[in-house]
Write a protein that holds these residues in place. Structure first.
Motif, PDB file in Angstrom:
ATOM      1  N   UNK A   1       0.742  -1.245   0.036  1.00 26.36           N
ATOM      2  CA  UNK A   1      -0.055   0.022  -0.053  1.00 26.36           C
ATOM      3  C   UNK A   1       0.965   1.017  -0.079  1.00 26.36           C
ATOM      4  N   UNK A   2       0.466   2.277  -0.844  1.00 21.70           N
ATOM      5  CA  UNK A   2       1.205   3.584  -0.964  1.00 21.70           C
ATOM      6  C   UNK A   2       1.080   4.406   0.532  1.00 21.70           C
ATOM      7  N   UNK A   3       2.221   4.568   1.052  1.00 24.59           N
ATOM      8  CA  UNK A   3       2.465   5.356   2.121  1.00 24.59           C
ATOM      9  C   UNK A   3       1.709   6.748   1.864  1.00 24.59           C
ATOM     10  N   UNK A   4       1.214   7.783   2.772  1.00 24.41           N
ATOM     11  CA  UNK A   4       0.870   9.132   2.567  1.00 24.41           C
ATOM     12  C   UNK A   4       2.248   9.856   2.622  1.00 24.41           C
ATOM     13  N   UNK A   5       2.444  10.863   2.211  1.00 21.12           N
ATOM     14  CA  UNK A   5       3.580  11.519   1.873  1.00 21.12           C
ATOM     15  C   UNK A   5       3.540  12.976   2.608  1.00 21.12           C
ATOM     16  N   UNK A   6       4.586  13.294   3.425  1.00 24.25           N
ATOM     17  CA  UNK A   6       4.846  14.716   4.086  1.00 24.25           C
ATOM     18  C   UNK A   6       6.029  15.531   3.324  1.00 24.25           C
ATOM     19  N   UNK A   7       5.555  16.485   2.890  1.00 24.93           N
ATOM     20  CA  UNK A   7       6.860  17.593   2.250  1.00 24.93           C
ATOM     21  C   UNK A   7       7.103  18.480   3.358  1.00 24.93           C
ATOM     22  N   UNK A   8       8.239  18.324   4.101  1.00 24.55           N
ATOM     23  CA  UNK A   8       8.712  19.149   4.957  1.00 24.55           C
ATOM     24  C   UNK A   8       9.691  20.401   4.177  1.00 24.55           C
ATOM     25  N   UNK A   9       9.304  21.434   4.234  1.00 26.06           N
ATOM     26  CA  UNK A   9      10.103  22.612   3.589  1.00 26.06           C
ATOM     27  C   UNK A   9      10.663  23.737   4.372  1.00 26.06           C
ATOM     28  N   UNK A  10      11.872  23.568   4.780  1.00 26.02           N
ATOM     29  CA  UNK A  10      12.501  24.578   5.800  1.00 26.02           C
ATOM     30  C   UNK A  10      13.100  25.855   4.643  1.00 26.02           C
ATOM     31  N   UNK A  11      12.345  26.951   4.657  1.00 22.99           N
ATOM     32  CA  UNK A  11      12.747  27.980   3.951  1.00 22.99           C
ATOM     33  C   UNK A  11      14.363  28.656   4.315  1.00 22.99           C
ATOM     34  N   UNK A  12      14.904  28.610   3.175  1.00 19.44           N
ATOM     35  CA  UNK A  12      16.476  29.095   3.463  1.00 19.44           C
ATOM     36  C   UNK A  12      17.518  28.204   4.107  1.00 19.44           C
ATOM     37  N   UNK A  13      17.117  27.162   4.533  1.00 21.18           N
ATOM     38  CA  UNK A  13      17.903  26.116   5.106  1.00 21.18           C
ATOM     39  C   UNK A  13      19.070  25.856   4.072  1.00 21.18           C
ATOM     40  N   UNK A  14      20.359  25.985   4.502  1.00 26.32           N
ATOM     41  CA  UNK A  14      21.539  25.792   3.602  1.00 26.32           C
ATOM     42  C   UNK A  14      22.095  24.443   3.735  1.00 26.32           C
ATOM     43  N   UNK A  15      22.435  23.684   2.858  1.00 26.83           N
ATOM     44  CA  UNK A  15      23.298  22.374   2.973  1.00 26.83           C
ATOM     45  C   UNK A  15      23.954  22.049   4.388  1.00 26.83           C
ATOM     46  N   UNK A  36      17.412   7.430   8.312  1.00 28.65           N
ATOM     47  CA  UNK A  36      16.695   6.802   8.002  1.00 28.65           C
ATOM     48  C   UNK A  36      16.093   7.123   6.135  1.00 28.65           C
ATOM     49  N   UNK A  37      17.095   8.255   5.843  1.00 28.20           N
ATOM     50  CA  UNK A  37      16.781   8.699   4.257  1.00 28.20           C
ATOM     51  C   UNK A  37      17.910   8.756   3.409  1.00 28.20           C
ATOM     52  N   UNK A  38      17.663   9.019   2.109  1.00 26.33           N
ATOM     53  CA  UNK A  38      18.591   9.258   1.172  1.00 26.33           C
ATOM     54  C   UNK A  38      18.731  10.843   1.025  1.00 26.33           C
ATOM     55  N   UNK A 419      10.698   6.571  -4.250  1.00 24.39           N
ATOM     56  CA  UNK A 419      11.548   5.953  -5.217  1.00 24.39           C
ATOM     57  C   UNK A 419      12.546   6.944  -5.893  1.00 24.39           C
ATOM     58  N   UNK A 420      11.856   8.103  -6.367  1.00 20.91           N
ATOM     59  CA  UNK A 420      12.537   8.975  -7.279  1.00 20.91           C
ATOM     60  C   UNK A 420      13.668   9.765  -6.428  1.00 20.91           C
ATOM     61  N   UNK A 421      14.653  10.285  -7.216  1.00 20.89           N
ATOM     62  CA  UNK A 421      15.793  10.972  -6.704  1.00 20.89           C
ATOM     63  C   UNK A 421      15.909  12.505  -7.137  1.00 20.89           C
ATOM     64  N   UNK A 422      15.117  13.311  -6.830  1.00 20.64           N
ATOM     65  CA  UNK A 422      15.191  14.804  -7.403  1.00 20.64           C
ATOM     66  C   UNK A 422      16.543  15.315  -7.094  1.00 20.64           C
ATOM     67  N   UNK A 423      17.017  15.913  -8.357  1.00 21.61           N
ATOM     68  CA  UNK A 423      18.175  16.814  -8.358  1.00 21.61           C
ATOM     69  C   UNK A 423      17.954  18.185  -8.569  1.00 21.61           C
ATOM     70  N   UNK A 424      16.779  18.488  -8.835  1.00 20.10           N
ATOM     71  CA  UNK A 424      16.220  19.983  -8.861  1.00 20.10           C
ATOM     72  C   UNK A 424      15.001  20.181  -8.427  1.00 20.10           C
ATOM     73  N   UNK A 428      10.555  18.012  -7.584  1.00 15.30           N
ATOM     74  CA  UNK A 428      10.014  17.368  -6.568  1.00 15.30           C
ATOM     75  C   UNK A 428       8.416  17.114  -6.800  1.00 15.30           C
ATOM     76  N   UNK A 429       7.774  17.790  -7.357  1.00 20.07           N
ATOM     77  CA  UNK A 429       6.273  17.745  -7.631  1.00 20.07           C
ATOM     78  C   UNK A 429       6.188  16.363  -8.402  1.00 20.07           C
ATOM     79  N   UNK A 430       6.981  16.294  -9.706  1.00 23.65           N
ATOM     80  CA  UNK A 430       6.748  14.946 -10.270  1.00 23.65           C
ATOM     81  C   UNK A 430       7.126  13.676  -9.624  1.00 23.65           C
ATOM     82  N   UNK A 431       8.170  13.653  -8.472  1.00 28.23           N
ATOM     83  CA  UNK A 431       8.426  12.769  -7.775  1.00 28.23           C
ATOM     84  C   UNK A 431       7.388  12.577  -6.696  1.00 28.23           C
ATOM     85  N   UNK A 432       6.446  13.528  -6.251  1.00 26.01           N
ATOM     86  CA  UNK A 432       5.248  13.116  -5.455  1.00 26.01           C
ATOM     87  C   UNK A 432       4.135  12.651  -6.072  1.00 26.01           C
ATOM     88  N   UNK A 433       4.006  13.293  -7.202  1.00 24.45           N
ATOM     89  CA  UNK A 433       2.930  12.652  -8.185  1.00 24.45           C
ATOM     90  C   UNK A 433       3.266  10.999  -8.674  1.00 24.45           C
TER      91      UNK A 433
END
Length: 452
Positions: A1-15, A36-38, A419-424, A428-433
């Motif tokens: 079953x597909x898990x629900x998804x949370x997009x956490x966006x921290x404005x301006x956080x640098x690597x 636990x992530x990539x 599963x997706x590995x966004x580089x831009x 992100x939106x295509x990865x969510x969809x």
């Protein structure tokens, strides 16, 4: 079953801020998710300014499709400046009442490109429930009446919609968002709403936007924001984990994408972009703030964008300018030029490629120039410099963003259960969809195949 998804966006956080927080052990929520992530670095858009970035994240498109060009821009059809909030003084200079309407309503209902499709629209059209907390690109299918007295216009957002206490689809008991911004009231509001949503498992997709880090970084610089605010940001994320019953229980229920919209760099000098262009003042409109600017040619102007670019040669606040000449884009830096256009599986270029030695620079520059709402000349600031906004405001002594440079443009990106590995950030939106098995919007995606 597909898990629900949370997009956490921290404005301006640098690597660097994310990585130090994780490595130090001072930020337990970020540390747990990182374990636990990539993790990878991703690239923002140009200009790397919040309205442009958030529109790119939510639509999966660049400025050429979503049509939001900057924090401040010249509306050719209405012959007026649009100001989304460069500073309070800039809002006042542009006209406070109109600027509030532009920022809260018009950006989504009128300025965001009609051909762009938001995550909320695509997912809810597929029968899923979406939620958004405080994110300023929110266009969706559901009509929401305002919560606060004095506002009469409705907003159209996702089914579960919470926007700075101005719009609330559900009564959550969250405190007023804007009561004390410097003390963290905005993210405290987001955390309270997020707790309510996760406790009830009230969504399939949640966009959870935390903006206090960026606010502090403008005032104190990126390092200062790490010291003052990052643990508060971590606590707002920890609230979600706790609301699910704990970190492990949270990840049993949800996939996660955690990232920023842009970077931040220190600035110690500010300049008026109008100054070196003074001889053309009657033929142009200059729209600038933070570390990016645009110059618009007025109808009947005799000056050409190439002349404007040459006029910026030697200006210490300017690193690179961009313009279109026929089928080519032209980047100018220190009197030298690079011409480029997409062709085949790559780019056709002529000139010194080092002029655009920025991350993913060719597709980002091309997309920005192809935006019909953009100026005829786009300007990226030099390191350490910021452009004064419409009200005379700047962040010299603090931090800023908007330019093509790596510090403004590279963001941290963490995925868990995706599963997706966004580089831009546009990926992100295509990865969510894709996560939910929903077809992406039918954008022309030729640029995705070009190599910067």
């Amino acid at each position: 079953m597909t898990k629900k998804l949370v997009l956490i966006l921290v404005d301006g956080m640098t690597p660097a801020a994310f990585e130090r927080a994780v490595q130090s052990g001072r930020a337990p929520a970020l540390g747990f998710l990182a374990e636990h992530g990539t993790y990878r670095h991703a690239t923002s858009v140009f200009p790397s300014l919040t309205p442009v970035c958030l529109s790119s994240i939510v639509t999966g498109a660049g400025p050429d499709v979503h049509r939001i060009p900057h924090l401040v821009w010249w509306h050719r059809g209405e012959r007026r400046l649009i100001e989304y909030g460069s500073s309070f003084a800039a809002l006042r200079a542009a006209g406070m009442a109109q600027s509030i309407i532009d920022t809260i309503f018009n950006m989504n209902q009128r300025h965001l490109g009609a051909e762009a499709v938001t995550i909320y629209e695509a997912l809810e059209d597929a029968g899923l429930v979406t939620a958004a907390v405080n994110i300023t690109c929110y266009r969706g299918r559901t009509r929401h009446a305002p919560t606060l007295p004095g506002l009469t216009k409705p907003a159209y957002g996702p089914k579960r919609f919470f926007f700075y206490s101005l719009f609330e689809s559900d009564p959550t008991g969250a405190p007023l968002a804007v009561r004390d911004r410097a003390a963290g009231s905005v993210d405290a509001y987001a955390a309270a709403v997020g707790r309510w949503l996760v406790t009830r498992d009230g969504f399939d997709f949640l966009a959870y936007y935390l903006s206090d880090f960026d606010y502090a970084s403008h005032a104190h610089g990126p390092i200062g924001a790490e010291e003052l605010v990052l643990l508060r940001t971590d606590a707002a994320i920890q609230t979600l984990l706790d609301a699910a019953g704990g970190p492990d229980e949270f990840l049993e229920r949800y996939a996660v994408i955690l990232h920023s919209d842009h970077g931040q760099t220190s600035v110690d000098q500010a300049a008026r972009l109008e100054a070196p262009l003074g001889s053309f003042v009657d033929e142009i409109v200059v729209a600038a703030s933070n570390r990016a600017g645009q110059v618009y040619l007025q109808p009947g102007a005799r000056v050409e964008s190439a002349q404007l670019a040459r006029a910026l040669d030697g200006e210490p606040s300017v690193e690179t300018s961009l313009r279109r000449e026929g089928e080519d884009a032209v980047a100018r830096r220190e009197g030298e030029e690079l011409r480029f256009r997409p062709g085949g599986d790559g780019w056709e270029t002529s000139g010194d490629a080092a002029i655009l030695d920025h991350p993913d620079a060719l597709p980002r520059a091309w997309s920005a120039l192809a935006n019909p709402a953009a100026g005829e000349l786009l300007v990226s600031a030099a390191d350490g410099w910021e452009f004064v906004d419409l009200g005379g405001g700047h962040h010299a002594g603090g931090g800023s963003h908007g330019s093509l440079t790596a510090g403004d443009s590279i963001v941290p990106l963490l995925t868990i259960g995706v599963d997706a590995a966004p580089a831009r950030i546009t990926e992100i939106a295509p990865a969510v969809l894709a996560h939910f098995g929903v077809e992406p919007a039918p954008y022309h995606r030729a640029l995705a195949h070009h190599v910067a």
